[in-house]
Design a protein around this motif. Structure first.
Motif, PDB file in Angstrom:
ATOM      1  N   UNK A   7     -17.314  44.740  -7.291  1.00 29.09           N
ATOM      2  CA  UNK A   7     -17.497  44.876  -8.739  1.00 29.09           C
ATOM      3  C   UNK A   7     -17.352  46.330  -9.160  1.00 29.09           C
ATOM      4  N   UNK A   8     -17.865  47.239  -8.318  1.00 24.21           N
ATOM      5  CA  UNK A   8     -17.724  48.666  -8.633  1.00 24.21           C
ATOM      6  C   UNK A   8     -16.253  49.073  -8.640  1.00 24.21           C
ATOM      7  N   UNK A   9     -15.446  48.468  -7.728  1.00 22.33           N
ATOM      8  CA  UNK A   9     -14.017  48.777  -7.717  1.00 22.33           C
ATOM      9  C   UNK A   9     -13.325  48.306  -8.974  1.00 22.33           C
ATOM     10  N   UNK A  10     -13.659  47.108  -9.453  1.00 19.45           N
ATOM     11  CA  UNK A  10     -13.091  46.588 -10.696  1.00 19.45           C
ATOM     12  C   UNK A  10     -13.443  47.507 -11.874  1.00 19.45           C
ATOM     13  N   UNK A  11     -14.695  47.896 -11.932  1.00 27.20           N
ATOM     14  CA  UNK A  11     -15.130  48.755 -13.046  1.00 27.20           C
ATOM     15  C   UNK A  11     -14.433  50.106 -12.975  1.00 27.20           C
ATOM     16  N   UNK A  12     -14.313  50.668 -11.748  1.00 30.45           N
ATOM     17  CA  UNK A  12     -13.651  51.959 -11.603  1.00 30.45           C
ATOM     18  C   UNK A  12     -12.192  51.907 -12.034  1.00 30.45           C
ATOM     19  N   UNK A  13     -11.470  50.840 -11.635  1.00 29.62           N
ATOM     20  CA  UNK A  13     -10.070  50.719 -12.033  1.00 29.62           C
ATOM     21  C   UNK A  13      -9.940  50.524 -13.543  1.00 29.62           C
ATOM     22  N   UNK A  14     -10.850  49.757 -14.117  1.00 32.52           N
ATOM     23  CA  UNK A  14     -10.806  49.532 -15.564  1.00 32.52           C
ATOM     24  C   UNK A  14     -11.063  50.830 -16.327  1.00 32.52           C
ATOM     25  N   UNK A  15     -12.062  51.599 -15.880  1.00 29.12           N
ATOM     26  CA  UNK A  15     -12.346  52.869 -16.543  1.00 29.12           C
ATOM     27  C   UNK A  15     -11.187  53.854 -16.378  1.00 29.12           C
ATOM     28  N   UNK A  16     -10.563  53.871 -15.211  1.00 24.59           N
ATOM     29  CA  UNK A  16      -9.418  54.757 -14.992  1.00 24.59           C
ATOM     30  C   UNK A  16      -8.254  54.376 -15.898  1.00 24.59           C
ATOM     31  N   UNK A  17      -7.994  53.072 -16.024  1.00 25.68           N
ATOM     32  CA  UNK A  17      -6.902  52.620 -16.895  1.00 25.68           C
ATOM     33  C   UNK A  17      -7.171  52.977 -18.347  1.00 25.68           C
ATOM     34  N   UNK A  18      -8.425  52.795 -18.771  1.00 29.45           N
ATOM     35  CA  UNK A  18      -8.777  53.123 -20.153  1.00 29.45           C
ATOM     36  C   UNK A  18      -8.628  54.620 -20.402  1.00 29.45           C
ATOM     37  N   UNK A  19      -9.066  55.432 -19.445  1.00 32.68           N
ATOM     38  CA  UNK A  19      -8.954  56.883 -19.608  1.00 32.68           C
ATOM     39  C   UNK A  19      -7.494  57.329 -19.699  1.00 32.68           C
ATOM     40  N   UNK A  20      -6.637  56.738 -18.871  1.00 29.50           N
ATOM     41  CA  UNK A  20      -5.212  57.093 -18.907  1.00 29.50           C
ATOM     42  C   UNK A  20      -4.585  56.683 -20.233  1.00 29.50           C
ATOM     43  N   UNK A  21      -4.907  55.475 -20.703  1.00 24.85           N
ATOM     44  CA  UNK A  21      -4.358  55.011 -21.976  1.00 24.85           C
ATOM     45  C   UNK A  21      -4.826  55.884 -23.140  1.00 24.85           C
ATOM     46  N   UNK A  22      -6.098  56.261 -23.128  1.00 23.34           N
ATOM     47  CA  UNK A  22      -6.607  57.128 -24.190  1.00 23.34           C
ATOM     48  C   UNK A  22      -5.925  58.492 -24.169  1.00 23.34           C
ATOM     49  N   UNK A  23      -5.695  59.020 -22.971  1.00 18.70           N
ATOM     50  CA  UNK A  23      -5.018  60.317 -22.852  1.00 18.70           C
ATOM     51  C   UNK A  23      -3.595  60.242 -23.398  1.00 18.70           C
ATOM     52  N   UNK A  24      -2.882  59.161 -23.069  1.00 20.63           N
ATOM     53  CA  UNK A  24      -1.515  59.012 -23.544  1.00 20.63           C
ATOM     54  C   UNK A  24      -1.449  58.756 -25.045  1.00 20.63           C
ATOM     55  N   UNK A  25      -2.457  58.040 -25.573  1.00 13.87           N
ATOM     56  CA  UNK A  25      -2.437  57.698 -26.988  1.00 13.87           C
ATOM     57  C   UNK A  25      -3.029  58.787 -27.877  1.00 13.87           C
ATOM     58  N   UNK A  26      -3.697  59.781 -27.285  1.00 15.79           N
ATOM     59  CA  UNK A  26      -4.388  60.790 -28.081  1.00 15.79           C
ATOM     60  C   UNK A  26      -3.463  61.525 -29.053  1.00 15.79           C
ATOM     61  N   UNK A  27      -2.276  62.014 -28.643  1.00 10.11           N
ATOM     62  CA  UNK A  27      -1.411  62.695 -29.624  1.00 10.11           C
ATOM     63  C   UNK A  27      -1.004  61.793 -30.785  1.00 10.11           C
ATOM     64  N   UNK A  28      -0.763  60.507 -30.493  1.00  7.94           N
ATOM     65  CA  UNK A  28      -0.372  59.581 -31.554  1.00  7.94           C
ATOM     66  C   UNK A  28      -1.514  59.376 -32.527  1.00  7.94           C
ATOM     67  N   UNK A  29      -2.725  59.216 -31.996  1.00  3.35           N
ATOM     68  CA  UNK A  29      -3.885  59.025 -32.866  1.00  3.35           C
ATOM     69  C   UNK A  29      -4.111  60.251 -33.749  1.00  3.35           C
ATOM     70  N   UNK A  30      -3.974  61.438 -33.179  1.00  5.11           N
ATOM     71  CA  UNK A  30      -4.161  62.671 -33.944  1.00  5.11           C
ATOM     72  C   UNK A  30      -3.156  62.750 -35.077  1.00  5.11           C
ATOM     73  N   UNK A  31      -1.894  62.415 -34.807  1.00  9.45           N
ATOM     74  CA  UNK A  31      -0.863  62.447 -35.847  1.00  9.45           C
ATOM     75  C   UNK A  31      -1.180  61.446 -36.951  1.00  9.45           C
TER      76      UNK A  31
END
Length: 280
Positions: free
Chosen positions: A8-32
């Motif tokens: 379960x910890x592995x699932x949560x870790x992968x989910x949090x990592x995916x969310x962090x990567x998506x937020x990082x990639x989407x951050x410039x678009x959101x700012x614009x």
């Protein structure tokens, strides 16, 4: 080797990592997107007040932005037509034909994707300048086709290779000519690929900067050139509104491509695109 079941910890870790990567990639678009609704004239984030002033200025009739958007749309439409013609013919030859030096021809067709765009832009400038065609929408569209056509060809090759050639052979065995087979079999089945190629060719032309910069004149400035000029010596917040619109168009275009491909695949499975009348 036995694989350990995921914890379960592995699932949560992968989910949090995916969310962090998506937020990082989407951050410039959101700012614009957020900044485009700011009321101040310096484009601060986050805005202290919100307004649609920059969208109204962008769409003002007769303004520089509206004129550039109309010009870019015209050039992108011409580029799409040219790219589809070249894409359909070249992809048919590469996917269905038995060309000599097939690999060399394939590499030559895709070469514009590997050569730096500024080099291609300089070459086009030296070609069109003696003919007095700088600033011509037709000349700029032809230049954009150099970049958009390889993308259309790749999409069409993938589409044609996904079509069962036995359908074409069966039609030919019943007396159908090449044009009838193309009109009744090949192109109906390739419709999702044609639409995808058209969308990507349009986007490629609409967003292209280097060729437009080299071949434009003060009276013919495409939208990317105008954006560059607006940010070169000052910060024009209208650029954020333009960028937000371009982001929305890109998302809609990708959604359209996904929808068309999904519907096309479903209809192919159901036989909806196959001819039900005699092939004459």
């Amino acid at each position: 080797m036995m694989e350990l079941p995921p914890t379960r910890a592995g699932h949560i870790g992968r989910a949090l990592s995916a969310i962090a990567i998506l937020l990082f990639l989407a951050m410039p678009i959101v700012i614009i997107l957020v900044t485009s609704f700011g009321a101040d004239g310096i484009g601060t984030f986050p805005p202290k007040e919100y307004s649609t002033h920059w969208y109204e200025q962008m769409a003002a009739p007769g303004g520089n932005w509206a004129t550039s958007i109309a010009l870019s749309s015209l050039i992108a439409a011409l580029t799409t037509v040219f790219s589809l013609i070249l894409g359909a013919t070249a992809a048919t030859a590469l996917a269905r034909g038995r060309l000599p030096l097939h690999t060399a021809v394939y590499g030559l067709v895709l070469a514009p994707l590997l050569i730096p765009q500024v080099v291609i832009a300089l070459g086009l400038f030296l070609f069109f300048e003696p003919a007095g065609m700088l600033g011509s929408p037709l000349a700029i569209a032809l230049g954009h086709t150099v970049l958009a056509a390889p993308i259309a060809i790749l999409i069409m090759i993938s589409t044609l290779r996904g079509i069962d050639e036995r359908l074409e052979d069966a039609a030919a065995s019943m007396g159908a000519g090449r044009m009838v087979i193309a009109r009744r079999i090949t192109f109906p089945l390739a419709t999702p690929g044609l639409i995808a190629a058209a969308v990507f060719a349009f986007i490629t032309s609409f967003d292209e900067f280097f060729i437009a910069q080299f071949m434009s004149t003060p009276d013919t400035r495409t939208l990317p050139v105008l954006v560059f000029n607006a940010l070169q010596f000052d910060v024009d917040p209208t650029v954020t509104a333009v960028s937000a619109v371009l982001i929305a168009l890109a998302v809609l275009a990708l959604a359209l491509v996904a929808l068309v491909r999904r519907l096309g695949g479903h209809r192919n499975q159901q036989g909806g695109l196959l001819p039900t009348e005699p092939l004459t």
